[in-house]
Design a protein around this motif. Structure first.
Motif, PDB file in Angstrom:
ATOM      1  N   ARG A   1      19.083  21.194 -72.001  1.00 49.26           N
ATOM      2  CA  ARG A   1      19.564  21.969 -70.853  1.00 49.26           C
ATOM      3  C   ARG A   1      18.499  22.084 -69.778  1.00 49.26           C
ATOM      4  O   ARG A   1      18.789  22.482 -68.645  1.00 49.26           O
ATOM      5  N   SER A   2      17.223  21.764 -70.122  1.00 47.53           N
ATOM      6  CA  SER A   2      16.123  21.946 -69.174  1.00 47.53           C
ATOM      7  C   SER A   2      15.367  20.632 -68.970  1.00 47.53           C
ATOM      8  O   SER A   2      15.560  19.953 -67.958  1.00 47.53           O
ATOM      9  N   SER A   3      14.567  20.220 -69.927  1.00 46.24           N
ATOM     10  CA  SER A   3      13.724  19.037 -69.745  1.00 46.24           C
ATOM     11  C   SER A   3      14.518  17.779 -69.457  1.00 46.24           C
ATOM     12  O   SER A   3      14.134  16.958 -68.613  1.00 46.24           O
ATOM     13  N   ALA A   4      15.628  17.596 -70.185  1.00 45.07           N
ATOM     14  CA  ALA A   4      16.434  16.380 -70.024  1.00 45.07           C
ATOM     15  C   ALA A   4      17.547  16.563 -69.012  1.00 45.07           C
ATOM     16  O   ALA A   4      18.425  15.701 -68.893  1.00 45.07           O
ATOM     17  N   ASN A   5      17.513  17.651 -68.265  1.00 51.42           N
ATOM     18  CA  ASN A   5      18.555  17.973 -67.291  1.00 51.42           C
ATOM     19  C   ASN A   5      18.056  17.607 -65.892  1.00 51.42           C
ATOM     20  O   ASN A   5      17.079  18.188 -65.398  1.00 51.42           O
ATOM     21  N   THR A   6      18.710  16.665 -65.256  1.00 51.54           N
ATOM     22  CA  THR A   6      18.291  16.223 -63.925  1.00 51.54           C
ATOM     23  C   THR A   6      18.587  17.254 -62.852  1.00 51.54           C
ATOM     24  O   THR A   6      18.179  17.083 -61.696  1.00 51.54           O
ATOM     25  N   ASN A   7      19.258  18.339 -63.234  1.00 48.67           N
ATOM     26  CA  ASN A   7      19.665  19.375 -62.277  1.00 48.67           C
ATOM     27  C   ASN A   7      18.956  20.693 -62.552  1.00 48.67           C
ATOM     28  O   ASN A   7      19.430  21.753 -62.165  1.00 48.67           O
ATOM     29  N   ASP A   8      17.805  20.628 -63.243  1.00 47.03           N
ATOM     30  CA  ASP A   8      17.072  21.834 -63.634  1.00 47.03           C
ATOM     31  C   ASP A   8      15.590  21.594 -63.387  1.00 47.03           C
ATOM     32  O   ASP A   8      15.079  20.489 -63.618  1.00 47.03           O
ATOM     33  N   LEU A   9      14.881  22.613 -62.917  1.00 46.45           N
ATOM     34  CA  LEU A   9      13.465  22.460 -62.564  1.00 46.45           C
ATOM     35  C   LEU A   9      12.529  22.649 -63.743  1.00 46.45           C
ATOM     36  O   LEU A   9      11.312  22.466 -63.603  1.00 46.45           O
ATOM     37  N   ARG A  10      13.045  23.001 -64.906  1.00 50.36           N
ATOM     38  CA  ARG A  10      12.187  23.258 -66.069  1.00 50.36           C
ATOM     39  C   ARG A  10      11.903  21.962 -66.837  1.00 50.36           C
ATOM     40  O   ARG A  10      12.713  21.037 -66.842  1.00 50.36           O
ATOM     41  N   GLY A  11      10.722  21.932 -67.496  1.00 51.03           N
ATOM     42  CA  GLY A  11      10.338  20.739 -68.234  1.00 51.03           C
ATOM     43  C   GLY A  11      10.054  19.566 -67.323  1.00 51.03           C
ATOM     44  O   GLY A  11      10.381  18.419 -67.632  1.00 51.03           O
ATOM     45  N   LYS A  12       9.404  19.848 -66.211  1.00 50.23           N
ATOM     46  CA  LYS A  12       9.230  18.840 -65.163  1.00 50.23           C
ATOM     47  C   LYS A  12       7.808  18.896 -64.582  1.00 50.23           C
ATOM     48  O   LYS A  12       7.068  19.853 -64.781  1.00 50.23           O
TER      49      LYS A  12
ATOM     50  N   ALA B   1      17.392  11.982 -55.292  1.00 56.96           N
ATOM     51  CA  ALA B   1      17.840  12.592 -54.042  1.00 56.96           C
ATOM     52  C   ALA B   1      18.632  13.851 -54.383  1.00 56.96           C
ATOM     53  O   ALA B   1      18.977  14.098 -55.538  1.00 56.96           O
ATOM     54  N   LYS B   2      18.904  14.675 -53.404  1.00 55.06           N
ATOM     55  CA  LYS B   2      19.666  15.902 -53.626  1.00 55.06           C
ATOM     56  C   LYS B   2      21.141  15.564 -53.770  1.00 55.06           C
ATOM     57  O   LYS B   2      21.764  15.006 -52.868  1.00 55.06           O
ATOM     58  N   THR B   3      21.705  15.896 -54.953  1.00 59.80           N
ATOM     59  CA  THR B   3      23.138  15.762 -55.187  1.00 59.80           C
ATOM     60  C   THR B   3      23.593  16.970 -55.996  1.00 59.80           C
ATOM     61  O   THR B   3      22.798  17.855 -56.313  1.00 59.80           O
ATOM     62  N   GLU B   4      24.847  16.980 -56.375  1.00 61.82           N
ATOM     63  CA  GLU B   4      25.351  18.089 -57.173  1.00 61.82           C
ATOM     64  C   GLU B   4      24.744  18.097 -58.574  1.00 61.82           C
ATOM     65  O   GLU B   4      24.728  19.131 -59.228  1.00 61.82           O
ATOM     66  N   LYS B   5      24.236  16.970 -59.043  1.00 59.26           N
ATOM     67  CA  LYS B   5      23.717  16.878 -60.402  1.00 59.26           C
ATOM     68  C   LYS B   5      22.237  16.544 -60.461  1.00 59.26           C
ATOM     69  O   LYS B   5      21.713  16.238 -61.538  1.00 59.26           O
ATOM     70  N   THR B   6      21.545  16.594 -59.345  1.00 56.94           N
ATOM     71  CA  THR B   6      20.114  16.276 -59.340  1.00 56.94           C
ATOM     72  C   THR B   6      19.370  17.206 -58.404  1.00 56.94           C
ATOM     73  O   THR B   6      19.903  17.644 -57.383  1.00 56.94           O
ATOM     74  N   ARG B   7      18.119  17.491 -58.762  1.00 54.10           N
ATOM     75  CA  ARG B   7      17.239  18.296 -57.904  1.00 54.10           C
ATOM     76  C   ARG B   7      16.204  17.379 -57.281  1.00 54.10           C
ATOM     77  O   ARG B   7      15.479  16.644 -57.994  1.00 54.10           O
TER      78      ARG B   7
ATOM     79  N   GLY C   1       9.393   9.266 -62.892  1.00 52.58           N
ATOM     80  CA  GLY C   1      10.013   8.741 -64.096  1.00 52.58           C
ATOM     81  C   GLY C   1      10.396   9.826 -65.077  1.00 52.58           C
ATOM     82  O   GLY C   1      10.152  11.022 -64.859  1.00 52.58           O
ATOM     83  N   ASN C   2      10.973   9.390 -66.174  1.00 50.05           N
ATOM     84  CA  ASN C   2      11.389  10.256 -67.277  1.00 50.05           C
ATOM     85  C   ASN C   2      10.447  10.027 -68.448  1.00 50.05           C
ATOM     86  O   ASN C   2      10.317   8.891 -68.930  1.00 50.05           O
ATOM     87  N   HIS C   3       9.799  11.069 -68.907  1.00 49.64           N
ATOM     88  CA  HIS C   3       8.860  10.931 -70.017  1.00 49.64           C
ATOM     89  C   HIS C   3       9.425  11.421 -71.346  1.00 49.64           C
ATOM     90  O   HIS C   3       8.683  11.663 -72.283  1.00 49.64           O
ATOM     91  N   GLY C   4      10.764  11.553 -71.399  1.00 51.03           N
ATOM     92  CA  GLY C   4      11.444  11.479 -72.668  1.00 51.03           C
ATOM     93  C   GLY C   4      11.841  12.738 -73.398  1.00 51.03           C
ATOM     94  O   GLY C   4      12.817  12.729 -74.130  1.00 51.03           O
ATOM     95  N   TRP C   5      11.066  13.822 -73.301  1.00 51.58           N
ATOM     96  CA  TRP C   5      11.363  15.007 -74.090  1.00 51.58           C
ATOM     97  C   TRP C   5      12.724  15.592 -73.692  1.00 51.58           C
ATOM     98  O   TRP C   5      13.034  15.615 -72.513  1.00 51.58           O
TER      99      TRP C   5
ATOM    100  N   PRO D   1      26.427  19.885 -74.188  1.00 50.44           N
ATOM    101  CA  PRO D   1      27.325  20.711 -73.365  1.00 50.44           C
ATOM    102  C   PRO D   1      26.560  21.653 -72.440  1.00 50.44           C
ATOM    103  O   PRO D   1      27.160  22.223 -71.514  1.00 50.44           O
ATOM    104  N   ASN D   2      25.259  21.809 -72.685  1.00 51.69           N
ATOM    105  CA  ASN D   2      24.441  22.677 -71.836  1.00 51.69           C
ATOM    106  C   ASN D   2      23.820  21.929 -70.667  1.00 51.69           C
ATOM    107  O   ASN D   2      23.093  22.517 -69.872  1.00 51.69           O
ATOM    108  N   ASN D   3      24.079  20.655 -70.580  1.00 51.48           N
ATOM    109  CA  ASN D   3      23.536  19.827 -69.507  1.00 51.48           C
ATOM    110  C   ASN D   3      24.399  19.970 -68.255  1.00 51.48           C
ATOM    111  O   ASN D   3      25.616  19.777 -68.300  1.00 51.48           O
ATOM    112  N   THR D   4      23.772  20.269 -67.127  1.00 55.44           N
ATOM    113  CA  THR D   4      24.496  20.349 -65.847  1.00 55.44           C
ATOM    114  C   THR D   4      24.159  19.176 -64.944  1.00 55.44           C
ATOM    115  O   THR D   4      24.582  19.146 -63.784  1.00 55.44           O
ATOM    116  N   GLY D   5      23.374  18.235 -65.466  1.00 57.63           N
ATOM    117  CA  GLY D   5      22.963  17.097 -64.661  1.00 57.63           C
ATOM    118  C   GLY D   5      23.590  15.813 -65.118  1.00 57.63           C
ATOM    119  O   GLY D   5      24.667  15.791 -65.746  1.00 57.63           O
TER     120      GLY D   5
END
Length: 872
Positions: free
Chosen positions: A197-208, A229-235, A288-292, A326-330
């Motif tokens: 819901r956080s680190s692997a979520n492209t729409n959340d600032l946590r774990g980044k 870029a800014k979209t509904e599912k990305t920050r 990039g994505n470092h996986g966690w 189901p907790n992913n918003t991205g």
């Protein structure tokens, strides 16, 4: 973006090549560690956490409670600038500080902290310093980062690059205590246990790692080239995603390469859930994505687990990771996972053995940029140019990472390996070229000994290190002194040292390393030696001497001072004193204590009484245990006293030491709430056993002392394991110019009955009240037993394995055979007794019980007691 990065890397390679022409950067040419010195600047303050350094050299630093301080380098003055009201609900407290690139003109700085009563978020704010005060009213809230205020991992690093972009590290804000592997629990109500819901979520600032460009009005813009870029599912603020607890961060000013440290999970072993835990040192040339929490370490994938049934559903694909929570918003489909530069587990690393083993908390440090025009004589030399400094908060070391021209890993080398840094947590190079380090202190939190230090390079000639030895510290007048500075050290071995001796500030005529001098005047006198080399560099050492009163001499006369041999012990205390011609018996104190614990005390060669539990305490202090545990107060984990009290009812159970010892080695969870116990797979069972015994000993009954007359007898129980300690002291009448002097001495009498815990070392066995876990080639050793008069050993033992023999050896497992005894077979716990005659020995020896069996390997025997029987 790829073309730009290639140009940047090419520029970095050219710079590195130019540096390589100027110097040989091989480890063999590394400066001697004794060319560096650690200088205390300020400290003994609670919980220093991070710092930044201004262009004029002033150091701005913060504490976890929200205080902002400055250390004025020229005035050598520490001043409190202000305190920001800060929450302490979770790990998210005051976390990071960075000075604005234009700080010299605008006096602005940025803080990352958890505000009090402002909702569930952490805040990056800009403040202004005015008239030596942090103006709280000047706060401009730049960015707010969600935080559930449940648990855990807030990250907490900030840095600017040369373009004015601000990098911010943020933790996954996920509870790790549901598993030591990937916290991806998708069950309803367990959202806080799902890092998807956080680190692997492209729409959340946590774990980044976020990258923004602060603007003058307190807002920010998004620099080109971030991950999304800014979209509904990305920050659009996201530069790096897939982080667990990214901590410190730095940017290479030559190449724009990003470096950060990553604190990993607690799994000590790989199993069906996925790989063991790793801490990481990461490098990124691009977003990039470092996986966690889908991969870790060298892109080792976790399993997709159904947490309700613990069933493994599938394996993660690092090349095509998918976030189906189901907790992913991205986005569901994530960028491919990127590998770290360095990764290391609790145990020794096959890839990076230089990093050692033990608890781990990786700390990213700075890159050093050598400036030949820098006039500071203390600046680090050109050898370190463009090298990366890293640290480990748990392992208390600093390392230097060398990179190739292509910025790939070349080597990892120790830095000041003889120095144990006290939890290094923040490092920066100052404009003077010296390295500044915040040492957080002994514990995880609530430290009172945090400090800021500077590490200087000592070019050219190094001053000697003076050491002063005096044969005696007190004596009658006139008092002849033998003084020596011969143990003084000069790391420039060709230097010839000279010595200047002073008594009470008056220079003596002798100038050699060893001198004799007589002091005639009673009182306290101060001795000083100044040791100088041929270049004039010097250091000094001092001591004081009491003249006019000789210390008393106290002796305890016993017929035997080793193992007890009679049920009645006769003793006499003798005291002599040069000034007290008539010894007053009222000034003599004689006390007898019996230590009923089966762990005996011993008398060292110096006469000091040392607990056999001391070995366990030494192991605890030499490892990382006190990072999470204190003696009497709760830290991140329970205190040692709390542990001892919890297990007091089970204390005599033979399996308790083994169970707790395994927990130290393998790690644990759930006994003390949600705090994980870090694994220590590098520690041998003997070491962890000793640690456990020390901790459990904290609930032992204190020995009851009783007063005895100056001479007489006392009764002992030869059949009860334990130790008698007879202590005698005398306080003399003193001298009118100096006070009385007390001296004491002690004698230790050990029971001749040894149970399992009385054996000091063992190979592949467990020592509780009973020696267990005995396999082929196991041995148990009793240290420094007085064997004078011992002619036989009586055993209580049992075995169901035929053919087991115990050979008794002296001073080593392969030493002289004193005797041997076959172990009779029978049912477990049906103890049998045998006596074996042995060769005569005199004096103290290490006695080994070596277990042998030609036909069987495991479960050879158990030993309940061994009695050392004297012929008299």
């Amino acid at each position: 973006m790829k073309r730009v990065n290639q140009h940047v890397l090419l520029l970095g390679a050219v710079l590195a090549l130019l540096v390589a022409f100027q110097q040989d950067t091989s480890p063999s040419n590394a400066p001697d560690e004794h060319r560096f010195r650690e200088v205390f600047l300020t400290g003994n303050m609670p919980d220093l956490i991070e710092m930044d350094i201004a262009a004029n050299g002033d150091i701005y630093f913060i504490t976890m409670n929200g205080s902002v301080w400055v250390y004025d380098l020229r005035q050598k003055d520490t001043r409190l600038l202000g305190t920001v009201p800060t929450s302490h609900a979770t790990e998210a407290h005051m976390q990071a500080i960075v000075l604005d690139p234009g700080f010299s003109q605008n006096h602005r700085l940025f803080l990352l902290y958890a505000p009090v009563n402002k909702g569930k978020f952490n805040r990056v704010s800009r403040f202004t310093i005015q008239d030596d005060s942090l103006m709280l009213s000047s706060e401009k809230v730049v960015l707010e980062i969600p935080d559930s205020q449940h648990c855990c991992h807030a990250g907490g690093g900030m840095t600017f690059d040369k373009h004015g972009n601000l990098f911010i590290t943020t933790g996954d804000n996920t509870n790790p205590f549901g598993t030591n592997y990937s916290p991806s629990d998708e069950r309803p109500g367990r959202e806080e246990y799902d890092a998807q819901r956080s680190s692997a979520n492209t729409n959340d600032l946590r774990g980044k790692v976020l990258r923004i460009h602060p603007e003058d009005d307190g807002t920010y813009t998004i620099p080109p080239g971030n991950l999304f870029a800014k979209t509904e599912k990305t920050r659009p603020e996201i530069y790096i995603m897939g982080c667990r607890n990214p901590y410190r961060v730095t940017v290479d000013r030559d190449t724009d390469l990003l470096y950060w440290s990553e604190v990993g999970p607690d799994a000590s072993d790989t199993d069906r859930h996925g790989p063991r835990g790793y801490d990481e040192i990461n490098q990124a040339a691009k977003p990039g994505n470092h996986g966690w929490p889908l991969v870790i370490g060298n892109n080792e994938p976790y399993a997709k687990v159904d947490f309700a049934s613990e069933a493994v559903v599938s394996k993660i694909d690092p090349v095509h990771p998918i976030n189906s929570s189901p907790n992913n918003t991205g986005l569901r489909d994530l960028p491919p996972a990127q590998k770290p530069l360095i990764w290391y587990p609790y145990d020794n690393s096959a890839e990076f053995p230089q990093l050692g083993a033990g608890g781990r908390t990786a700390i990213m440090g700075p890159i050093y940029y050598y400036d030949p025009q820098n006039p500071s004589p203390a600046k680090f030399p050109a050898y370190f140019d463009r090298k990366l400094f890293i640290a480990d908060w748990m392992r208390n070391w600093l390392k230097v990472v060398s990179l190739t021209e292509q910025k790939q890993l070349k080597s990892i080398d120790a830095f000041m390996p003889s120095t144990t840094f006290r939890k290094p947590i923040s490092m920066k190079f100052g404009p003077d070229g010296s390295l500044y380090v915040i040492e957080h202190g002994a514990l995880w939190g609530n430290n009172k000994d945090s400090r800021l230090v500077r590490i200087d390079y000592i070019p050219g000639n190094r001053p000697p290190i003076a050491k002063l030895d005096a044969i005696a510290d007190a004596g009658a007048a006139p008092m002849p002194l033998q003084l020596s500075a011969s143990h003084s050290i000069d790391y420039d071995q060709a230097d010839q040292l000279t010595y200047r001796w002073l008594v009470d500030g008056r220079t003596l005529s002798p100038t050699s390393a060893n001198i004799r001098h007589v002091i005639t005047k009673p009182g306290r006198h101060f001795i000083k030696v100044i040791v100088s080399d041929k270049a004039g560099a010097s250091s000094s050492a001092e001591t004081s001497i009491l003249v006019g009163n000789s210390p008393p001499n106290v002796a305890v006369e016993l017929p035997d001072t080793g193992l007890l041999r009679t049920s009645t012990v006769t003793y006499r205390v003798r005291v002599t004193d040069a000034e007290d011609k008539q010894i007053d018996p009222q000034r003599i104190a004689v006390k007898l204590a019996f230590i009923p614990s089966s762990r005996a005390l011993m008398q060292s060669s110096s006469g000091a009484i040392v607990s056999e539990y001391q070995r366990g305490l030494t192991w605890i202090e030499e490892n990382d245990c006190k990072a999470c545990h204190a003696q009497a107060i709760k830290s991140v984990g329970p205190s040692f006293q709390m542990i001892a009290e919890r297990y007091q009812p089970q204390k005599k159970a033979p399996e308790l030491v083994a169970a707790l010892s395994r927990k130290i080695s393998k790690g644990g969870y759930g006994v003390w709430g949600e705090a994980n116990m870090s694994a220590h797979p590098q520690l041998a069972p003997d070491v962890t056993d000793e640690m456990v015994r020390y901790i459990l000993s904290l609930t032992d009954e204190m020995p009851v002392e009783r007063d005895l007359p100056v001479e007489g007898q006392f009764a002992v129980d030869l059949n009860q394991p334990g130790t008698y300690v007879l202590t005698a002291s005398y306080t003399d009448r003193g001298h009118k110019k100096i006070g009385p002097i007390t001296r004491q001495t002690s004698k230790v009498l050990r029971s001749p009955v040894f149970t399992g815990q009385d054996f000091d070392k063992g190979l592949e066995l467990r020592r509780s009240n009973i020696l267990t876990g005995i396999n082929r080639a196991s041995y148990a050793m009793a240290q420094q037993v007085d064997m004078t008069g011992v002619r036989a050993l009586d055993f209580q033992f049992v075995s169901e394995t035929p053919g087991t023999v115990i050979r008794l050896r002296s001073d080593s497992p392969t030493g002289d055979v004193l005797g041997e005894v076959p172990v009779p077979t029978g049912k477990w716990k049906a103890w049998q007794e045998r006596s074996v005659p042995i060769k005569a020995l005199t004096g103290r020896h290490d006695i080994y019980l070596c277990f042998e069996n030609r036909n069987s390997i495991f479960s050879l025997a158990e030993v309940k007691a061994v009695t050392f029987r004297r012929s008299d």
